[in-house]
Design a protein around this motif. Structure first.
Motif, PDB file in Angstrom:
ATOM      1  N   VAL A 236     -46.083 -45.424  76.833  1.00  0.00           N
ATOM      2  CA  VAL A 236     -47.532 -45.467  77.080  1.00  0.00           C
ATOM      3  C   VAL A 236     -47.901 -46.594  78.050  1.00  0.00           C
ATOM      4  O   VAL A 236     -49.082 -46.870  78.242  1.00  0.00           O
ATOM      5  CB  VAL A 236     -48.311 -45.638  75.759  1.00  0.00           C
ATOM      6  N   ARG A 237     -46.894 -47.232  78.642  1.00  0.00           N
ATOM      7  CA  ARG A 237     -47.167 -48.370  79.514  1.00  0.00           C
ATOM      8  C   ARG A 237     -48.040 -47.983  80.701  1.00  0.00           C
ATOM      9  O   ARG A 237     -48.975 -48.705  81.049  1.00  0.00           O
ATOM     10  CB  ARG A 237     -45.860 -48.983  80.004  1.00  0.00           C
ATOM     11  N   SER A 238     -47.764 -46.843  81.335  1.00  0.00           N
ATOM     12  CA  SER A 238     -48.562 -46.437  82.493  1.00  0.00           C
ATOM     13  C   SER A 238     -50.009 -46.177  82.100  1.00  0.00           C
ATOM     14  O   SER A 238     -50.936 -46.514  82.854  1.00  0.00           O
ATOM     15  CB  SER A 238     -47.958 -45.182  83.122  1.00  0.00           C
ATOM     16  N   THR A 239     -50.227 -45.595  80.925  1.00  0.00           N
ATOM     17  CA  THR A 239     -51.591 -45.366  80.440  1.00  0.00           C
ATOM     18  C   THR A 239     -52.306 -46.689  80.201  1.00  0.00           C
ATOM     19  O   THR A 239     -53.482 -46.847  80.550  1.00  0.00           O
ATOM     20  CB  THR A 239     -51.560 -44.549  79.133  1.00  0.00           C
ATOM     21  N   ILE A 240     -51.600 -47.645  79.630  1.00  0.00           N
ATOM     22  CA  ILE A 240     -52.189 -48.961  79.376  1.00  0.00           C
ATOM     23  C   ILE A 240     -52.582 -49.629  80.690  1.00  0.00           C
ATOM     24  O   ILE A 240     -53.675 -50.206  80.812  1.00  0.00           O
ATOM     25  CB  ILE A 240     -51.200 -49.852  78.588  1.00  0.00           C
ATOM     26  N   ILE A 241     -51.717 -49.543  81.695  1.00  0.00           N
ATOM     27  CA  ILE A 241     -51.994 -50.170  82.988  1.00  0.00           C
ATOM     28  C   ILE A 241     -53.226 -49.551  83.638  1.00  0.00           C
ATOM     29  O   ILE A 241     -54.107 -50.255  84.151  1.00  0.00           O
ATOM     30  CB  ILE A 241     -50.771 -50.051  83.920  1.00  0.00           C
ATOM     31  N   LEU A 305     -62.362 -55.908  92.303  1.00  0.00           N
ATOM     32  CA  LEU A 305     -61.426 -56.163  91.208  1.00  0.00           C
ATOM     33  C   LEU A 305     -60.544 -54.948  90.936  1.00  0.00           C
ATOM     34  O   LEU A 305     -59.353 -55.088  90.637  1.00  0.00           O
ATOM     35  CB  LEU A 305     -62.194 -56.549  89.945  1.00  0.00           C
ATOM     36  N   VAL A 306     -61.104 -53.742  91.047  1.00  0.00           N
ATOM     37  CA  VAL A 306     -60.308 -52.526  90.835  1.00  0.00           C
ATOM     38  C   VAL A 306     -59.216 -52.422  91.889  1.00  0.00           C
ATOM     39  O   VAL A 306     -58.041 -52.171  91.568  1.00  0.00           O
ATOM     40  CB  VAL A 306     -61.204 -51.269  90.860  1.00  0.00           C
ATOM     41  N   PHE A 307     -59.571 -52.602  93.163  1.00  0.00           N
ATOM     42  CA  PHE A 307     -58.575 -52.508  94.231  1.00  0.00           C
ATOM     43  C   PHE A 307     -57.526 -53.613  94.106  1.00  0.00           C
ATOM     44  O   PHE A 307     -56.335 -53.374  94.335  1.00  0.00           O
ATOM     45  CB  PHE A 307     -59.267 -52.582  95.597  1.00  0.00           C
ATOM     46  N   THR A 308     -57.960 -54.825  93.737  1.00  0.00           N
ATOM     47  CA  THR A 308     -57.022 -55.938  93.610  1.00  0.00           C
ATOM     48  C   THR A 308     -56.044 -55.710  92.465  1.00  0.00           C
ATOM     49  O   THR A 308     -54.827 -55.882  92.615  1.00  0.00           O
ATOM     50  CB  THR A 308     -57.789 -57.254  93.388  1.00  0.00           C
ATOM     51  N   SER A 309     -56.568 -55.328  91.295  1.00  0.00           N
ATOM     52  CA  SER A 309     -55.702 -55.107  90.138  1.00  0.00           C
ATOM     53  C   SER A 309     -54.772 -53.920  90.368  1.00  0.00           C
ATOM     54  O   SER A 309     -53.611 -53.928  89.937  1.00  0.00           O
ATOM     55  CB  SER A 309     -56.540 -54.890  88.880  1.00  0.00           C
ATOM     56  N   ASN A 310     -55.256 -52.893  91.058  1.00  0.00           N
ATOM     57  CA  ASN A 310     -54.403 -51.741  91.370  1.00  0.00           C
ATOM     58  C   ASN A 310     -53.274 -52.152  92.322  1.00  0.00           C
ATOM     59  O   ASN A 310     -52.113 -51.727  92.164  1.00  0.00           O
ATOM     60  CB  ASN A 310     -55.242 -50.630  91.990  1.00  0.00           C
ATOM     61  N   TYR A 311     -53.600 -52.989  93.304  1.00  0.00           N
ATOM     62  CA  TYR A 311     -52.590 -53.483  94.243  1.00  0.00           C
ATOM     63  C   TYR A 311     -51.525 -54.309  93.512  1.00  0.00           C
ATOM     64  O   TYR A 311     -50.319 -54.140  93.738  1.00  0.00           O
ATOM     65  CB  TYR A 311     -53.268 -54.321  95.320  1.00  0.00           C
ATOM     66  N   LEU A 312     -51.972 -55.191  92.601  1.00  0.00           N
ATOM     67  CA  LEU A 312     -51.028 -56.020  91.852  1.00  0.00           C
ATOM     68  C   LEU A 312     -50.143 -55.165  90.949  1.00  0.00           C
ATOM     69  O   LEU A 312     -48.949 -55.438  90.800  1.00  0.00           O
ATOM     70  CB  LEU A 312     -51.795 -57.057  91.026  1.00  0.00           C
ATOM     71  N   LYS A 314     -49.157 -52.117  91.460  1.00  0.00           N
ATOM     72  CA  LYS A 314     -48.137 -51.457  92.280  1.00  0.00           C
ATOM     73  C   LYS A 314     -47.080 -52.445  92.767  1.00  0.00           C
ATOM     74  O   LYS A 314     -45.907 -52.094  92.903  1.00  0.00           O
ATOM     75  CB  LYS A 314     -48.804 -50.761  93.470  1.00  0.00           C
ATOM     76  N   ARG A 315     -47.509 -53.674  93.032  1.00  0.00           N
ATOM     77  CA  ARG A 315     -46.547 -54.688  93.469  1.00  0.00           C
ATOM     78  C   ARG A 315     -45.514 -54.976  92.381  1.00  0.00           C
ATOM     79  O   ARG A 315     -44.364 -55.315  92.667  1.00  0.00           O
ATOM     80  CB  ARG A 315     -47.278 -55.983  93.838  1.00  0.00           C
ATOM     81  N   PHE A 316     -45.933 -54.843  91.116  1.00  0.00           N
ATOM     82  CA  PHE A 316     -45.025 -55.085  90.004  1.00  0.00           C
ATOM     83  C   PHE A 316     -44.342 -53.802  89.531  1.00  0.00           C
ATOM     84  O   PHE A 316     -43.785 -53.752  88.433  1.00  0.00           O
ATOM     85  CB  PHE A 316     -45.771 -55.732  88.836  1.00  0.00           C
ATOM     86  N   GLY A 317     -44.413 -52.750  90.347  1.00  0.00           N
ATOM     87  CA  GLY A 317     -43.664 -51.531  90.072  1.00  0.00           C
ATOM     88  C   GLY A 317     -44.328 -50.568  89.114  1.00  0.00           C
ATOM     89  O   GLY A 317     -43.668 -49.644  88.632  1.00  0.00           O
ATOM     90  N   GLN A 318     -45.625 -50.750  88.846  1.00  0.00           N
ATOM     91  CA  GLN A 318     -46.323 -49.840  87.948  1.00  0.00           C
ATOM     92  C   GLN A 318     -47.128 -48.825  88.753  1.00  0.00           C
ATOM     93  O   GLN A 318     -47.457 -49.050  89.910  1.00  0.00           O
ATOM     94  CB  GLN A 318     -47.264 -50.633  87.015  1.00  0.00           C
ATOM     95  N   SER A 319     -47.454 -47.707  88.110  1.00  0.00           N
ATOM     96  CA  SER A 319     -48.274 -46.696  88.781  1.00  0.00           C
ATOM     97  C   SER A 319     -49.733 -47.064  88.596  1.00  0.00           C
ATOM     98  O   SER A 319     -50.208 -47.298  87.487  1.00  0.00           O
ATOM     99  CB  SER A 319     -48.024 -45.311  88.157  1.00  0.00           C
ATOM    100  N   GLY A 320     -50.458 -47.132  89.700  1.00  0.00           N
ATOM    101  CA  GLY A 320     -51.876 -47.470  89.655  1.00  0.00           C
ATOM    102  C   GLY A 320     -52.730 -46.247  89.463  1.00  0.00           C
ATOM    103  O   GLY A 320     -52.273 -45.177  89.053  1.00  0.00           O
ATOM    104  N   ILE A 321     -54.025 -46.390  89.818  1.00  0.00           N
ATOM    105  CA  ILE A 321     -54.950 -45.267  89.661  1.00  0.00           C
ATOM    106  C   ILE A 321     -54.978 -44.390  90.905  1.00  0.00           C
ATOM    107  O   ILE A 321     -55.612 -43.341  90.910  1.00  0.00           O
ATOM    108  CB  ILE A 321     -56.362 -45.788  89.342  1.00  0.00           C
TER     109      ILE A 321
END
Length: 322
Positions: A236-241, A305-312, A314-321
């Motif tokens: 559920v990690r991707s859902t949490i992110i 904040l949405v764009f910044t958190s989404n960028y971060l 993805k930088r840490f290898g997670q799937s964003g929105i």
């Protein structure tokens, strides 16, 4: 001559590509016409109620007067934003808003995840469905009712909690008027009302976990805690992110109704947030352009904040929105 021929060739190629794209689009539209018809009400909703009203943000750059109208009001540029940032209340509003959002992220956001994980461990379907129903019900209760329940339980004039405190400790606590209790009350109300509803998404994500992974873990000797840590949570990690990114975008949104209902003259110093400030300035004082500027400021910060958190993420290898 050669240059002209090359230009004509490029134009012809572009025209053919354009016609091909149009034919492809019309073919898809004809093939999936019923799907697009089902999509139409949602598109109309967002167009009419979300995009068309966006013209209203121009009020933030005008000195709007109802008698002169929207288009004839004086253009003042960034004057309302400057007044807002220079206002002595800006620091207090920002502090109160950020503190409430921080407490929500720390205490409320993880709560549905924990509840979903615990519910996922219940093997008796009857118990599981009963608990789910009980914790879902508060979501459908109006915030006015929640505030009323809080008042009945916590008031110093015959409230159940204070009656018990007086009986066992000899003194009462003014939960409703003490500024120190305002934020804990808001968080507790939010958790009680919305935690159960928030578990729906996580339970849906947990339902998709391959059961063979648990069987393999049991064969390897993993206990229930290890299975939860190494299989359930990563699933559920991707859902949490994704939900965390969306939550970060609402960092300046605390909800008007709940804050307004729990605010009184004694706790106003810690209760005033941007949402209630917009209401006070726009509705009660008629400063339409000024309150629009405050609302636009909140929206811009949320988008950043949405764009910044989404960028971060993805930088840490997670799937964003996106």
């Amino acid at each position: 001559m050669g240059h002209t021929t090359t230009t004509d060739t490029i134009r012809g190629t572009k025209e053919r590509k354009r016609q091909s794209a149009m034919e492809w689009f019309l073919g898809r539209l004809k093939r999936d016409k019923w799907m697009y018809l089902l999509l139409l009400p949602g598109l109309l909703y967002f167009l009419i109620f979300k995009y068309v009203p966006m013209w209203g943000v121009l009020l933030a750059f005008k000195n709007y007067q109802p008698f002169t109208g929207f288009w004839n009001s004086e253009w003042v540029g960034l004057e309302h934003f400057r007044n807002f940032f220079q206002n002595p209340d800006f620091g207090r509003l920002l502090r109160n808003t950020l503190l409430l959002s921080f407490y929500n992220l720390v205490f409320f956001f993880p709560a549905p995840i924990v509840i979903a994980l615990l519910l996922n461990e219940i093997r008796k379907d009857l118990y599981k469905r009963t608990i789910q129903t009980l914790i879902y019900v508060p979501h459908f209760i109006s915030m006015v009712i929640v505030a009323s329940i809080s008042y009945v339980f916590l008031t110093t004039e015959g409230g159940i909690v204070n009656s018990l405190l007086e009986q066992y400790t000899g003194h009462k606590i003014d939960f409703l008027s003490d500024p120190g209790w305002f934020r804990p009350l808001i968080i507790l109300q939010t958790m009680w009302k919305e935690c159960g509803w928030g578990t729906i998404i996580f339970l849906a994500a947990l339902a998709g976990v391959d059961t063979e992974q648990y069987e393999a873990a049991i064969v390897d000797g993993a206990n229930r805690w290890r299975q939860m840590w190494h299989i359930t949570l990563p699933s559920v990690r991707s859902t949490i992110i994704i939900l965390l990114i969306l939550r970060v975008g609402d960092v300046l949104e605390n909800g008007f109704e709940q804050i307004y209902l729990m605010t009184n003259a004694l706790n106003r110093e810690v209760a005033d947030v941007f949402d209630t400030y917009v209401y006070m300035m726009g509705i009660t004082q008629g400063a339409f352009s000024y309150s629009t500027a405050v609302g636009l400021f909140k929206s811009i910060v949320g988008v950043i904040l949405v764009f910044t958190s989404n960028y971060l993420a993805k930088r840490f290898g997670q799937s964003g929105i996106y």
